[in-house]
Every structure is written in C-alpha cells, then in structure tokens.
Design a protein around this motif. Structure first.
Motif, PDB file in Angstrom:
ATOM      1  N   SER A  19      12.144   3.909  12.648  1.00 14.57           N
ATOM      2  CA  SER A  19      12.281   2.899  11.604  1.00 14.57           C
ATOM      3  C   SER A  19      10.933   2.611  10.959  1.00 14.57           C
ATOM      4  CB  SER A  19      12.842   1.592  12.194  1.00 14.57           C
ATOM      5  OG  SER A  19      11.893   1.011  13.073  1.00 14.57           O
ATOM      6  N   VAL A  20      11.006   1.951   9.815  1.00 12.02           N
ATOM      7  CA  VAL A  20       9.788   1.520   9.124  1.00 12.02           C
ATOM      8  C   VAL A  20       9.014   0.538   9.995  1.00 12.02           C
ATOM      9  CG1 VAL A  20       8.901   0.259   7.118  1.00 12.02           C
ATOM     10  CG2 VAL A  20      10.775   1.897   6.833  1.00 12.02           C
ATOM     11  N   ALA A  21       9.730  -0.374  10.652  1.00  6.78           N
ATOM     12  CA  ALA A  21       9.078  -1.394  11.484  1.00  6.78           C
ATOM     13  C   ALA A  21       8.264  -0.752  12.603  1.00  6.78           C
ATOM     14  CB  ALA A  21      10.124  -2.343  12.058  1.00  6.78           C
ATOM     15  N   GLN A  22       8.793   0.308  13.213  1.00  6.23           N
ATOM     16  CA  GLN A  22       8.053   1.001  14.260  1.00  6.23           C
ATOM     17  C   GLN A  22       6.781   1.624  13.712  1.00  6.23           C
ATOM     18  OE1 GLN A  22      11.339   3.482  16.058  1.00  6.23           O
ATOM     19  NE2 GLN A  22      10.291   2.898  17.949  1.00  6.23           N
ATOM     20  N   CYS A  23       6.870   2.236  12.549  1.00  6.20           N
ATOM     21  CA  CYS A  23       5.690   2.833  11.912  1.00  6.20           C
ATOM     22  C   CYS A  23       4.631   1.777  11.639  1.00  6.20           C
ATOM     23  CB  CYS A  23       6.087   3.523  10.610  1.00  6.20           C
ATOM     24  SG  CYS A  23       7.029   5.040  10.799  1.00  6.20           S
ATOM     25  N   GLU A  24       5.057   0.634  11.137  1.00  3.68           N
ATOM     26  CA  GLU A  24       4.112  -0.429  10.809  1.00  3.68           C
ATOM     27  C   GLU A  24       3.430  -0.976  12.054  1.00  3.68           C
ATOM     28  OE1 GLU A  24       6.575  -3.103   8.628  1.00  3.68           O
ATOM     29  OE2 GLU A  24       6.175  -2.108   6.703  1.00  3.68           O
ATOM     30  N   ARG A  25       4.186  -1.104  13.149  1.00  7.32           N
ATOM     31  CA  ARG A  25       3.586  -1.594  14.395  1.00  7.32           C
ATOM     32  C   ARG A  25       2.563  -0.600  14.929  1.00  7.32           C
ATOM     33  NH1 ARG A  25       8.932  -3.436  15.545  1.00  7.32           N
ATOM     34  NH2 ARG A  25       9.346  -1.580  16.798  1.00  7.32           N
ATOM     35  N   ILE A  26       2.891   0.686  14.841  1.00  5.38           N
ATOM     36  CA  ILE A  26       1.965   1.711  15.315  1.00  5.38           C
ATOM     37  C   ILE A  26       0.710   1.750  14.458  1.00  5.38           C
ATOM     38  CG2 ILE A  26       1.660   4.228  15.418  1.00  5.38           C
ATOM     39  CD1 ILE A  26       4.450   4.427  16.567  1.00  5.38           C
ATOM     40  N   GLY A  58       0.778  -1.231   0.000  1.00  4.05           N
ATOM     41  CA  GLY A  58       0.000   0.000   0.000  1.00  4.05           C
ATOM     42  C   GLY A  58       0.810   1.281   0.000  1.00  4.05           C
ATOM     43  N   ILE A  59       0.123   2.371  -0.254  1.00  3.36           N
ATOM     44  CA  ILE A  59       0.767   3.684  -0.298  1.00  3.36           C
ATOM     45  C   ILE A  59       1.332   4.067   1.058  1.00  3.36           C
ATOM     46  CG2 ILE A  59       0.233   6.160  -0.472  1.00  3.36           C
ATOM     47  CD1 ILE A  59      -1.466   5.503  -2.915  1.00  3.36           C
ATOM     48  N   ILE A  60       0.628   3.752   2.145  1.00  3.55           N
ATOM     49  CA  ILE A  60       1.108   4.133   3.477  1.00  3.55           C
ATOM     50  C   ILE A  60       2.424   3.444   3.823  1.00  3.55           C
ATOM     51  CG2 ILE A  60       0.594   4.032   5.949  1.00  3.55           C
ATOM     52  CD1 ILE A  60      -2.297   4.641   5.309  1.00  3.55           C
ATOM     53  N   PRO A  61       2.531   2.107   3.731  1.00  5.06           N
ATOM     54  CA  PRO A  61       3.841   1.497   4.029  1.00  5.06           C
ATOM     55  C   PRO A  61       4.940   1.922   3.065  1.00  5.06           C
ATOM     56  CG  PRO A  61       2.284  -0.152   3.205  1.00  5.06           C
ATOM     57  CD  PRO A  61       1.501   1.083   3.503  1.00  5.06           C
ATOM     58  N   ARG A  62       4.596   2.211   1.817  1.00  6.86           N
ATOM     59  CA  ARG A  62       5.596   2.709   0.876  1.00  6.86           C
ATOM     60  C   ARG A  62       6.086   4.098   1.294  1.00  6.86           C
ATOM     61  NH1 ARG A  62       6.122  -0.236  -3.787  1.00  6.86           N
ATOM     62  NH2 ARG A  62       4.514  -1.834  -4.075  1.00  6.86           N
ATOM     63  N   ALA A  63       5.182   4.908   1.829  1.00  7.70           N
ATOM     64  CA  ALA A  63       5.579   6.232   2.308  1.00  7.70           C
ATOM     65  C   ALA A  63       6.533   6.106   3.493  1.00  7.70           C
ATOM     66  CB  ALA A  63       4.342   7.037   2.705  1.00  7.70           C
ATOM     67  N   PHE A  64       6.290   5.113   4.381  1.00  6.04           N
ATOM     68  CA  PHE A  64       7.209   4.874   5.497  1.00  6.04           C
ATOM     69  C   PHE A  64       8.622   4.600   4.968  1.00  6.04           C
ATOM     70  CE2 PHE A  64       3.508   2.884   8.093  1.00  6.04           C
ATOM     71  CZ  PHE A  64       2.996   4.141   8.326  1.00  6.04           C
ATOM     72  N   GLU A  65       8.709   3.687   4.013  1.00  2.00           N
ATOM     73  CA  GLU A  65      10.016   3.316   3.457  1.00  2.00           C
ATOM     74  C   GLU A  65      10.693   4.517   2.801  1.00  2.00           C
ATOM     75  OE1 GLU A  65       9.152   0.130   0.823  1.00  2.00           O
ATOM     76  OE2 GLU A  65       8.807  -1.340   2.425  1.00  2.00           O
ATOM     77  N   HIS A  66       9.915   5.293   2.087  1.00  2.00           N
ATOM     78  CA  HIS A  66      10.430   6.466   1.384  1.00  2.00           C
ATOM     79  C   HIS A  66      11.029   7.465   2.381  1.00  2.00           C
ATOM     80  CE1 HIS A  66       9.546   9.605  -2.009  1.00  2.00           C
ATOM     81  NE2 HIS A  66      10.701   9.817  -1.425  1.00  2.00           N
ATOM     82  N   VAL A  67      10.279   7.740   3.456  1.00  2.00           N
ATOM     83  CA  VAL A  67      10.725   8.712   4.456  1.00  2.00           C
ATOM     84  C   VAL A  67      12.049   8.290   5.090  1.00  2.00           C
ATOM     85  CG1 VAL A  67      10.226   9.605   6.769  1.00  2.00           C
ATOM     86  CG2 VAL A  67       8.477   9.711   4.981  1.00  2.00           C
ATOM     87  N   PHE A  68      12.143   7.018   5.502  1.00  2.00           N
ATOM     88  CA  PHE A  68      13.350   6.598   6.215  1.00  2.00           C
ATOM     89  C   PHE A  68      14.535   6.362   5.279  1.00  2.00           C
ATOM     90  CE2 PHE A  68      10.256   5.938   9.566  1.00  2.00           C
ATOM     91  CZ  PHE A  68      10.934   6.489  10.642  1.00  2.00           C
TER      92      PHE A  68
END
Length: 255
Positions: free
Chosen positions: A181-188, A112-122
């Motif tokens: 990290s991306v992992a923290q964003c995904e858990r939240i 999805g766009i949201i997890p891709r945005a996490f990766e992009h930011v970090f």
C-alpha cells in the motif's frame, strides 16, 4: 522514440527568508511554454540575458503536481508496464530538490514526486486485470563515498557496489521490503529519512549532505491468452522494472 529520451527540466524556487533579509535581487525569468530560462547579469543590465532551453521550465507559480503530471507521470507509467526509469533531482544547496522530491502535505498540490509515484504505482496495481504484481522497495544513502542501507538492521554498515554478468550493477546486502500500500511505502520512506546523515549548511540548517536513492522494484506477472499445449496451464508473461527516485547531494558553494 521521444517518450524514451532523457528529459531535463529546471524549477526556480521563491526567495527564502535569508535572501529576503539580504535584499537579494531576482535575476531569473522564464518562458515556460517554450521551456526557456533567462539569467540577467545584475551588473550589466545593458547586456542581453543568457538563455537556456530545457524540456520544461517551471517558475515560482508552478506546483509539484503540474511537474509530476507533465514530466514524471509518463516515466512512472512506463515502470508499471515493465520499463526502468529514474527521476534525478540535482542542484545547488537549498535549491529545493528535497522539496520537489519529498514535498509537503499542505497544500496538496505541493505533494512531492516520491509520494505521488507511490500513489501512481498502487493505482495501477489495483486497476490491472489478469495481472499480479510484487512490489518491493529499497532505500540507500551515499555519504562521503560510503553506501549505507537506510532500512537495514545495521544502518551504519558500509555496503559494497558489485557487478553481475546478468543483473548488472547492484549493492551487495541491500535489503528489499515488500509493500502492499501507499501507507506502507510512506512509513518506510519516513524511517529511511530519519536515518539519513544530516549536516548543517548556511543555506538550510536541515540540509542533508547525502545522496539518497529510493527504488521501487516491480515484478509483473501477466496471464496470457494462450494455453500451453497438453498442460492445461495458461502462458504467463514475467517482467521486472525499477523506478529510481534520487535526491542528489547539495553542491557546496561559498554562500
């Protein structure tokens, strides 16, 4: 500038099992290179289809990776440079908004766009030179006109919308969570997703009738090239930006 303009795209999903069982007929076609969508009235095939033009038109064969690269990437890139941006998914019940925003793990092209945005930011944080970032996130829900903090200590507490002369409109009491990290964003995000209000609809029994906004707050500290006279310190540029990722409520229909 064209890069700063509001862009509107349309994405057409494949038929679901219910629609196939009802022998529903496809009435939509697209000319993706031109960003055009055509809708044919099945009861008047002799009439020309209605035509609509968007900044992008994506059919069943297109995946979320392509949509992100062509539409969302420039916006998120701008956020990492200190500009605000919003990605807003809007549509009818069961049209695939959450699929586009949240996505699935397999195949990877439909992430999805949201997890891709996490990766992009970090990725931007890790690659930046002479720059420090503070990244924090919030996750709220608007359900029946009530605002709730999906990450707060009391997720049932109703929050109020306020306006400040300097920082503008904000939600009083909304919690901010620092992430590294991306992992923290995904858990939240997963925690907040479980706290969303979920209601049953004919189109999708797991369809949430709430409006959710996941916001990435970035503070950017860039060390300048000039020293402050007499201090021995280097000038520091401070910028702030927001990336709002919105999954809009489903529109009620007679289906």
């Amino acid at each position: 500038m064209a890069s700063e303009a509001v862009k509107v795209i349309v994405r057409c999903r494949p038929m679901n099992e219910r629609e196939k069982a009802l022998s529903c007929q496809a009435v939509i076609s697209m000319d993706s290179p031109r960003g055009q969508c055509f809708i044919q009235n099945p009861g008047a095939t002799d009439e020309p289809p209605k035509q609509f033009t968007f900044h992008g038109a994506y059919y069943e064969s297109h995946n979320t990776e392509q949509i992100y690269n062509e539409i969302a990437y420039p916006l998120v890139e701008g956020v990492t440079e200190g500009y605000n941006g919003t990605i807003f998914a809007y549509g009818q019940t069961g049209s695939g908004k959450s699929f586009t925003m949240q996505g699935i793990v397999d195949p990877p092209t439909q992430k999805g766009i949201i997890p891709r945005a996490f990766e992009h930011v970090f990725e931007s944080v890790q690659c930046a030179e002479n720059t420090k970032f503070l990244v924090r996130v919030s996750y709220l829900e608007i359900y029946n006109e009530d605002i709730r903090d999906l990450l707060g200590a009391n997720t049932k507490q109703k929050l109020k919308l306020k306006e400040h002369p300097e920082k503008g409109v904000y939600v009083k009491g909304l919690s901010l969570h620092t992430v590294h990290s991306v992992a923290q964003c995904e858990r939240i995000m997963e925690t907040g997703w479980r706290n969303r209000a979920v209601g049953y609809t004919l189109m999708n029994k797991d369809s949430s009738r709430s409006h959710s906004i996941f916001t990435i707050n970035m503070e950017i500290y860039a060390v300048g090239r000039c020293q402050i006279p007499g201090s021995g310190l280097w000038e520091t540029e401070h910028r702030t930006s927001l990336c709002n990722l919105v999954d809009n409520p489903r529109i009620k229909t007679g289906a």
